[in-house]
Design an enzyme around this catalytic site. Sequence first.
Site, PDB file in Angstrom:
ATOM      1  N   ASP A 283      -8.966  -7.245  -6.457  1.00 55.43           N
ATOM      2  CA  ASP A 283      -8.758  -6.119  -5.556  1.00 55.43           C
ATOM      3  C   ASP A 283     -10.125  -5.509  -5.265  1.00 55.43           C
ATOM      4  O   ASP A 283     -10.930  -5.331  -6.175  1.00 55.43           O
ATOM      5  CB  ASP A 283      -7.859  -5.078  -6.236  1.00 55.43           C
ATOM      6  CG  ASP A 283      -6.799  -4.543  -5.304  1.00 55.43           C
ATOM      7  OD1 ASP A 283      -7.185  -3.925  -4.308  1.00 55.43           O
ATOM      8  OD2 ASP A 283      -5.602  -4.739  -5.578  1.00 55.43           O
TER       9      ASP A 283
ATOM     10  N   ASP B 287      -8.347  -3.148  -0.388  1.00 56.40           N
ATOM     11  CA  ASP B 287      -7.519  -1.951  -0.381  1.00 56.40           C
ATOM     12  C   ASP B 287      -7.804  -1.082   0.852  1.00 56.40           C
ATOM     13  O   ASP B 287      -8.966  -0.799   1.162  1.00 56.40           O
ATOM     14  CB  ASP B 287      -7.841  -1.155  -1.660  1.00 56.40           C
ATOM     15  CG  ASP B 287      -6.851  -0.052  -1.933  1.00 56.40           C
ATOM     16  OD1 ASP B 287      -5.663  -0.348  -2.060  1.00 56.40           O
ATOM     17  OD2 ASP B 287      -7.280   1.117  -2.018  1.00 56.40           O
TER      18      ASP B 287
ATOM     19  N   GLU C  86      -5.534  -4.986   3.190  1.00 54.35           N
ATOM     20  CA  GLU C  86      -4.366  -4.097   3.226  1.00 54.35           C
ATOM     21  C   GLU C  86      -4.594  -3.166   4.406  1.00 54.35           C
ATOM     22  O   GLU C  86      -5.602  -2.469   4.472  1.00 54.35           O
ATOM     23  CB  GLU C  86      -4.241  -3.299   1.929  1.00 54.35           C
ATOM     24  CG  GLU C  86      -2.906  -2.579   1.868  1.00 54.35           C
ATOM     25  CD  GLU C  86      -2.946  -1.283   1.075  1.00 54.35           C
ATOM     26  OE1 GLU C  86      -1.876  -0.815   0.658  1.00 54.35           O
ATOM     27  OE2 GLU C  86      -4.038  -0.711   0.880  1.00 54.35           O
TER      28      GLU C  86
ATOM     29  N   HIS D 135       3.177  -3.409  -5.486  1.00 57.70           N
ATOM     30  CA  HIS D 135       3.159  -2.304  -6.456  1.00 57.70           C
ATOM     31  C   HIS D 135       3.299  -0.928  -5.801  1.00 57.70           C
ATOM     32  O   HIS D 135       3.366   0.074  -6.502  1.00 57.70           O
ATOM     33  CB  HIS D 135       1.858  -2.367  -7.252  1.00 57.70           C
ATOM     34  CG  HIS D 135       0.656  -2.115  -6.383  1.00 57.70           C
ATOM     35  ND1 HIS D 135       0.273  -2.968  -5.360  1.00 57.70           N
ATOM     36  CD2 HIS D 135      -0.212  -1.091  -6.342  1.00 57.70           C
ATOM     37  CE1 HIS D 135      -0.784  -2.473  -4.746  1.00 57.70           C
ATOM     38  NE2 HIS D 135      -1.107  -1.331  -5.325  1.00 57.70           N
ATOM     39  N   ASP D 136       3.288  -0.877  -4.470  1.00 55.35           N
ATOM     40  CA  ASP D 136       3.438   0.408  -3.768  1.00 55.35           C
ATOM     41  C   ASP D 136       4.806   0.569  -3.139  1.00 55.35           C
ATOM     42  O   ASP D 136       5.113   1.636  -2.592  1.00 55.35           O
ATOM     43  CB  ASP D 136       2.426   0.503  -2.616  1.00 55.35           C
ATOM     44  CG  ASP D 136       0.997   0.628  -3.092  1.00 55.35           C
ATOM     45  OD1 ASP D 136       0.788   1.148  -4.201  1.00 55.35           O
ATOM     46  OD2 ASP D 136       0.095   0.208  -2.351  1.00 55.35           O
TER      47      ASP D 136
END
Length: 542
Positions: free
Chosen positions: A99, A196, A244, A317-318
């Site tokens: 990430d 991210d 993302e 995970h969000d």
Amino acid sequence: MKQSNWWKSAVAYQIYPKSFMDSSGDGVGDICGITSKLDYLERLGIDVLWISPIYKSPGYDNGYDVSDYCAIDPVFGTMDDFNHLLKEAHRRKLKVIMDLVVNHTSDEHPWFIASKSSKDNEKSDWYIWRDKPNNWTDFFSGNSAWTYCAERGQYYLHMFSEKQPDLNWDCDELRQAVYDMMRFWLDIGVDGFRMDVISYISKPEDLPDGDMGKLCANGPHVHEYLREMRREVLSDFDIMTVGEAAGVTVDEALKYASNDGAELNMVFHFEINDLDGGESCKWVLRKTNINKMQALHTKWQNALHGKAWNSLYLSNHDQPRAVPRYGDEGKLRERSAKALAMCIYFMEGTPFIYQGEELGMTACDFRSVKELRDIESINAYNNLIKTYSAKESIEIISRRGRDSARTPMQWDNIANAGFTSGMPWIGINPNYEEINTAEQETRTDSVLNFYRKLIKLRKSLDLGEYKPIKTEHESLFCYKRGNVLVAANLSAETVSIAFEVRKALLYNVDEPGTHINTLQPFEAIIAETRTIIKGAEAYAES
Ligand code: TEU
């Protein structure tokens, strides 16, 4: 370096390290825990692991607040542990992507500590400082996105929590420092990055009042900076990059993820998530309309085909877990988990499976705010109880919040689901006794074994162009890829749909005969078929 585009035929798997496997007994997942499960991941058939942040971090946003980009947080292990993981993964032909969290750092990062010390230090311009805040509110608290720093006598911008100050990408030295750090990891041997909120890095000039998310998404210089990143770092390596990209439209995606390779390889877009959520109505319980969901997929499939590359995901995970969100948590849990995977992962793009999805994991019904760990959920709870009862508020958080998808992997039916011998950092979903990998290994019809089959099948097929099949039934998800038909009934009712099956490739109920007239609740079939049989009432080929 020559780009082989290996990621186009890869299947990726997301590891949320805090909740994957704990080897040390401290209740938090770690790197050695991941290494201990590489055989499992290899057998699943995936090619790439994306590991959510394991860098040094005070952990206010579970690692998305980095205080040292080039060090491993002790809670996850050491650099030696990481090198060992990388070696063991590579030995199994598994790639590892990290990430990259560079829209912001932690406020404990030395860069920020220097930047806040005065108005004229050498990093004073690395963050976004103003004498007077504008009206932006942050994503996590809904309060001002600006926090006053007495030491410097100015406000700094944070799109997320006040512990996550935004970096100033307009500063040349900052960008170079980011590229150096990326090179550090690529030289060690990592195979790419998931970036991210990369769509937010370039802020609009003069930071006008208004909707922060809309104003910052795809900001004025984002493509210029990503092109620079490609020239300065990425082009030297044959790696994979996925951005993302909240707020990214298809037109924007054609720039971020263009086949010309000038920026990133692909993006995660948010349009499907926004159907039942989105930033403005995240805490409202709504059901996704399946036709609308497919229509959005169709828009992305058509727009990007031949021009740019797509990613495919059901959850992360969000986001809430896929089964409670789109499927059936009761009797048809396994069937619906399989149907969802069949719909999504046979489109064009690189699939990303989120840990636990391959078991059909569900939402976790938290009982009190004390059980919550996520900064966003705790803030949301404190807002929700102004309107709803405590019970209603915790129910909404359990369905919509991020903690529900972050409960530990369910490996076994022993204590703590075999995740830890200690006290887990967040509660284990009590249904681990029923839903766990050990049990699913023993059954050929389990979701786990189905995922193995699905991944293998997907890799063995040379799929043609995506063509949606128009249906009138709002819960049918149907398309063709050349002569391969994917037809799924994502509802609890039996639905009429007729087609001929020349060769059944994958199915989640009984082996289909040569003619299909109805699909049972959550039944899905992937089959070679020449023509669609006419006469299906709610159904015609587009
Ligand atoms: O997420 C950014 C993002 O836009 C959202 O998914 C956000 O977390 C959600 O909308 C809140 O409702 C990334 C990470 O994936 C997330 O875990 C981090 O918290 C966030 O950035 C900040 O780094």
